[in-house]
Scaffold this motif. Structure first.
Motif, PDB file in Angstrom:
ATOM      1  N   ASP A 140      -9.837  -3.453   1.587  1.00  0.00           N
ATOM      2  CA  ASP A 140      -9.456  -3.698   0.200  1.00  0.00           C
ATOM      3  C   ASP A 140      -9.274  -5.217   0.032  1.00  0.00           C
ATOM      4  N   LEU A 195     -11.783   0.199  -0.320  1.00  0.00           N
ATOM      5  CA  LEU A 195     -10.731   0.301  -1.340  1.00  0.00           C
ATOM      6  C   LEU A 195      -9.676   1.346  -0.993  1.00  0.00           C
ATOM      7  N   TRP A 237      -9.237   5.959 -10.475  1.00  0.00           N
ATOM      8  CA  TRP A 237      -8.129   5.118 -10.936  1.00  0.00           C
ATOM      9  C   TRP A 237      -8.249   4.846 -12.432  1.00  0.00           C
ATOM     10  N   GLN A 271       0.823  -1.206   0.000  1.00  0.00           N
ATOM     11  CA  GLN A 271       0.000   0.000   0.000  1.00  0.00           C
ATOM     12  C   GLN A 271       0.860   1.259   0.000  1.00  0.00           C
ATOM     13  N   ARG A 324      -0.240   6.261  -7.087  1.00  0.00           N
ATOM     14  CA  ARG A 324      -0.030   5.799  -8.466  1.00  0.00           C
ATOM     15  C   ARG A 324       1.199   6.456  -9.092  1.00  0.00           C
ATOM     16  N   ARG A 370      -1.627  -1.618  -4.562  1.00  0.00           N
ATOM     17  CA  ARG A 370      -3.075  -1.489  -4.463  1.00  0.00           C
ATOM     18  C   ARG A 370      -3.516  -0.041  -4.685  1.00  0.00           C
ATOM     19  N   LEU A 371      -4.817   0.186  -4.683  1.00  0.00           N
ATOM     20  CA  LEU A 371      -5.332   1.520  -4.956  1.00  0.00           C
ATOM     21  C   LEU A 371      -4.830   2.560  -3.955  1.00  0.00           C
ATOM     22  N   TYR A 412      -0.233  -2.217 -11.769  1.00  0.00           N
ATOM     23  CA  TYR A 412      -0.718  -1.435 -10.630  1.00  0.00           C
ATOM     24  C   TYR A 412      -2.171  -1.834 -10.408  1.00  0.00           C
ATOM     25  N   ASN A 413      -2.493  -2.209  -9.164  1.00  0.00           N
ATOM     26  CA  ASN A 413      -3.834  -2.706  -8.855  1.00  0.00           C
ATOM     27  C   ASN A 413      -4.118  -3.929  -9.718  1.00  0.00           C
ATOM     28  N   TRP A 414      -4.995  -3.851 -10.711  1.00  0.00           N
ATOM     29  CA  TRP A 414      -5.173  -5.004 -11.601  1.00  0.00           C
ATOM     30  C   TRP A 414      -5.610  -4.486 -12.964  1.00  0.00           C
TER      31      TRP A 414
END
Length: 869
Positions: A468, A462, A141, A19, A52, A47-48, A84-86
């Protein structure tokens, strides 16, 4: 020995959620904890809540390198989670930065009636149905500024047709050249065609495409988008990881690459979501596209199959083909999973992300798997489901075995949010689900996940790591017990991976039925029934791709082929392959809709007639609806002939496989009470060795001269190896063919899967005599004791073999063992006299006191099997 200490391919793996960027000390401490908990490998996933802007930056990549250094020092394997994330492909937005032409494009369609001087179609009110579920963090996102903006609208096709039924292709006219974009903006567009251009047709369907100018997601149909993703996403990892790539870092993992799933005002018809768009998916005959919106007569199935075959091929090759080539060049394997329609279910149409999974990579799961080196699938929550079996089936179709299962947990209670997860998950529940996955084909569990931090007290889904997709297993109070769970999982995987499948039953995956009919077709519930029933019954089965069936013949071990609601096939050659399988002695079973169309020619009534004739033969069966468990088991018993058998009185999952010296059997009691299991060896005396997954030891071998009987406590897992002795145990005979029935003075052939009251003897009550002959080899006839079983009889019976009475029963169970001198080499005459009730004759003359006729006679095939101590 790897069973004692499972290797990194069998011990559980985990996502390592970051994170934020960890310190070097945190990396050391957490990898120590991860290794001590029994994990053999991990993948770093941001994760979110991770900034970013920091993703793929210098500090982040240095931390990844430090993680690889520390992993190598601890003998851990590392997978490269590629995003990043998915939603693999966007590289945290870097792929499309400065490359607007790579942003996702979508195709929409809508229909309008002719009104006056023109027909006008509008596409507007567009919303991202998948991103909407991710709330504000998800919208910010995926979309720059959190809002949808569209541009570069274009008319892909404009098709005039009758307003009502479209009877044939000739009634559809391509009027694309006459279509005018009268309005196009950030929220939608309108297309107009003049009345005279419609050539007498009363309706217009238009297909339009646009770029989502605010989306960070890419156009997966363009190879250049994948190449840019490699440039800005993979290459920085390669540079940072250096010589760890191909050694410590052994594979790359992609996760659910897909364009967003958009719905819009005015969407009606067949396809339930927008489609990713590039010119390569448009057929030369644009009229084919109309089948995506509505039925177009006899060629509907053919046109839909043609489109989705092209669509899937373009997407799979453009994105995953490009990634696969990079992985081969860099000495790493490619793994990961796409959006799957069967997550959390036995039903491949029971979707949880989109209403129509065809709009991703066309549900061509087997076609996509040819580009993977390690098959991976998704699974949700702690109930039994098809994911591991689907993954293992895909792997085996490409010469591999086993799969990774990414297991996550979602909240399903009303009023909550799925990402709030399951902090109340127990280690026992995780263990139960893991064992089920292993017994259905999983090689390695991929836990979702091991966490860097468990967040704070904010009630934000999230954005706050705490909510999350929990649990973060290392923040569970029970985590100190995780090592025992991990070791058991790895050892069970090693035990099972050392055996090859028995290949008893094949279940055809109806890809073209999916393409032509969509997720609303009943093939989903039929495949779900067969898969769940076979899995719970311990049958060895795998899902089969139509391409593999057509390439034939099937491996020799398969005795049964199941068609679950298969409506559409490639062409008649598919039925040729099914008929060839039956001609070699295989059984063919089917339920639900039967083949009625092909991709080559559309509707073809001859297919249904051919299939019915095949299923009506001696070794076929058909159920219009979903069959009962009892009907299926009666038909499938023969599929187990010659193999080690497992019988139980409760819900005990099992898996059997062959190794160089015998059979490996794993048993798991999933019932709340103690259950008894009987394992029948193929040869006696059998040498039995117990493999202890709790401590990695193997017990002292012991000998059994009959069935191995075990009692399992709730949750108990038992693994045994059976080395069969020299005295081969004859196979159980399912006596379902060649029967006649004599009632009064009438003798007729009879089906022993249903009573005589359903075969022309509705009003007969009395004693009916069934007769058949059973041919035995000399070895079978020499077996000292046999047992005759009548699984279901209405109502009383007696039986004799070659003139010897072997049983007389007023009530069940209808079972009798008998010694030598009864059976002989060659033909043996079996006579069973069944006495019914008087109901069907006494109520036969118009009485209102009876409903359906009373079941009478044999209702299931008798079985003849060797009697073991």
């Amino acid at each position: 020995m790897s069973f004692t200490r499972p290797d990194v391919w069998h011990a559980p793996a985990t996502y390592w959620f970051w994170q934020r960027i960890p310190t070097r000390e945190e990396i050391r401490e957490q990898l120590d904890s991860l290794a001590a908990a029994g994990f053999g490998s991990f993948q770093i996933q941001t994760r979110l809540s991770f900034p970013r802007a920091d993703y793929l930056g210098g500090e982040y990549l240095a931390a990844c390198r430090a993680a690889a250094d520390e992993a190598a020092a601890r003998g851990l394997m590392m997978g490269l989670y590629d995003e990043y994330n998915w939603l693999s492909g966007h590289a945290g937005g870097r792929t499309v930065a400065g490359r607007d032409e790579l942003r996702e494009r979508h195709m929409f369609f809508t229909t309008a009636r002719l009104g006056g001087a023109f027909a006008e179609c509008a596409v507007d009110g567009i919303r991202a149905t998948d991103v909407d579920h991710l709330l504000e963090p998800g919208r910010n996102w995926v979309f720059e500024g959190g809002a949808l903006r569209w541009d570069e609208w274009e008319v892909v096709a404009a098709l005039a047709h009758p307003e009502g039924t479209v009877d044939d292709a000739e009634s559809v006219v391509d009027v694309t050249a006459d279509a005018v974009l009268v309005q196009a903006g950030g929220s939608g567009c309108r297309v107009r065609v003049a009345a005279e251009a419609l050539r007498g047709r009363s309706a217009l369907t238009v297909f339009v495409a646009a770029r989502c100018a605010s989306s960070r997601m890419i156009n997966y149909l363009l190879p250049e988008a994948a190449e840019r993703f490699l440039e800005v996403g993979y290459e920085p990892y390669a540079a940072a990881l250096g010589d760890h790539l191909g050694s410590t870092v052994r594979y790359v993992f992609f996760d659910q690459p897909h364009g967003c799933f958009f719905d819009w005002r005015g969407r009606t018809g067949h396809v339930g979501s927008s489609l990713m768009y590039a010119p390569a998916i448009v057929p030369a005959d644009r009229r084919v596209l109309l089948a995506l919106a509505r039925d177009v007569g006899p060629r509907t199935a053919a046109w839909r199959c043609d489109f989705f075959e092209r669509y899937a091929s373009v997407g799979i090759d453009a994105f995953l083909g490009t990634l696969s080539a990079w992985c081969r060049a860099h000495g790493v394997a490619l793994s990961g999973h796409e959006v799957l329609g069967y997550v959390s279910s036995w039903d491949p149409t029971s979707t949880i992300i989109t209403d129509d999974p065809r709009t991703n990579f066309g549900t061509d799961y087997f076609g996509l798997d040819r580009l993977r080196d390690l098959t991976a699938v998704d699974a949700r929550n702690e109930h039994p489901q098809i994911s591991a079996k689907f993954g293992d089936s895909m792997a085996r179709s490409h010469g591999r075995s086993g799969c990774l299962v990414e297991q996550y947990f979602a909240r399903t209670g009303q009023g909550s949010h799925f990402a709030a997860g399951r902090w109340e998950l127990t280690l026992g529940q995780l263990r139960e689900q893991t064992v089920r996955h292993h017994l259905l084909g999983m090689r390695q569990l991929l836990t979702h996940a091991f966490w860097l931090t468990d967040g704070d007290d904010r009630d934000e889904v999230l954005a706050n790591p705490r909510f999350d997709f929990p649990p973060g297993v290392n923040f569970e109070p029970w985590f100190g017990h995780h090592r025992a769970f991990a070791d058991e999982s790895g050892r069970l995987s090693e035990f099972l991976d050392g055996a090859r499948p028995l290949d008893e039953i094949a279940v055809l995956y109806p890809l073209r039925t999916s393409w032509a009919c969509g997720p609303g077709h009943p093939y989903g519930k039929h495949l779900a029934f067969w898969a769940e029933h076979l899995a719970r019954g311990g049958y060895d089965f795998r899902l089969l791709d139509e391409r593999e069936l057509r390439a034939g013949p099937l491996p020799q071990g398969f005795t049964t082929l199941i068609l679950p609601g298969v409506s559409v096939v490639a062409d008649a050659a598919t039925l040729d392959a099914v008929e060839e399988f039956a001609a070699r002695g295989g059984s063919v079973l089917a339920s639900g809709p039967l083949p009625s169309a092909t991709q080559r020619s559309g509707l073809d009534a001859r297919l249904t007639a051919r299939t019915r004739a095949l299923l009506g033969g001696e070794h076929g069966a058909y159920w219009e609806g979903v069959p009962s468990d009892e009907d299926v088991d009666a038909r499938l018993c023969a599929a187990l002939a010659g193999h080690t058998r497992v019988e139980t009185d409760g819900m005990v999952w099992s898996r059997r496989g062959l190794d160089a010296t015998g059979t490996r059997v794993a048993l798991f009691n999933d019932d709340p009470g103690r259950r008894t299991v009987s394992v029948r060896p193929t040869g006696l005396p059998a040498l039995v060795t117990r493999w202890n997954t709790a401590d990695g030891t193997t017990g002292e071998p012991f000998e059994v001269s009959g069935d191995l009987r075990l009692t399992l406590d709730p949750g108990e897992l038992v693994c045994v190896h059976l080395d069969p002795g020299p005295r081969a145990v004859p196979a159980t005979r399912v006596l379902d063919a060649g029967w006649t029935l004599a009632v009064d003075d009438r003798v007729r052939p009879v089906d022993v899967y249903r009573g005589w009251e359903r075969q022309g003897e509705e009003t007969f009550s009395g004693v009916g005599e069934y007769r058949t002959q059973v041919a035995l080899t000399a070895a079978e006839a020499a077996w000292p004791r046999w047992e005759l079983l009548l699984p279901e009889v209405a109502a009383s019976a007696e039986a004799e073999i070659n003139g010897h009475r072997v049983g007389r029963w007023g009530w069940g169970p209808f079972r009798a063992a008998f010694g030598p001198g009864v059976l002989r080499e060659g033909p043996n005459l079996l006579r069973i006299r069944v006495a019914s009730t008087a109901a069907n004759s006494h109520y036969a003359h118009g009485s209102q006191r009876q409903g359906p006729p009373d079941p009478s006679g044999l209702l299931r095939p008798p079985r003849l099997r060797p009697h073991l101590p």
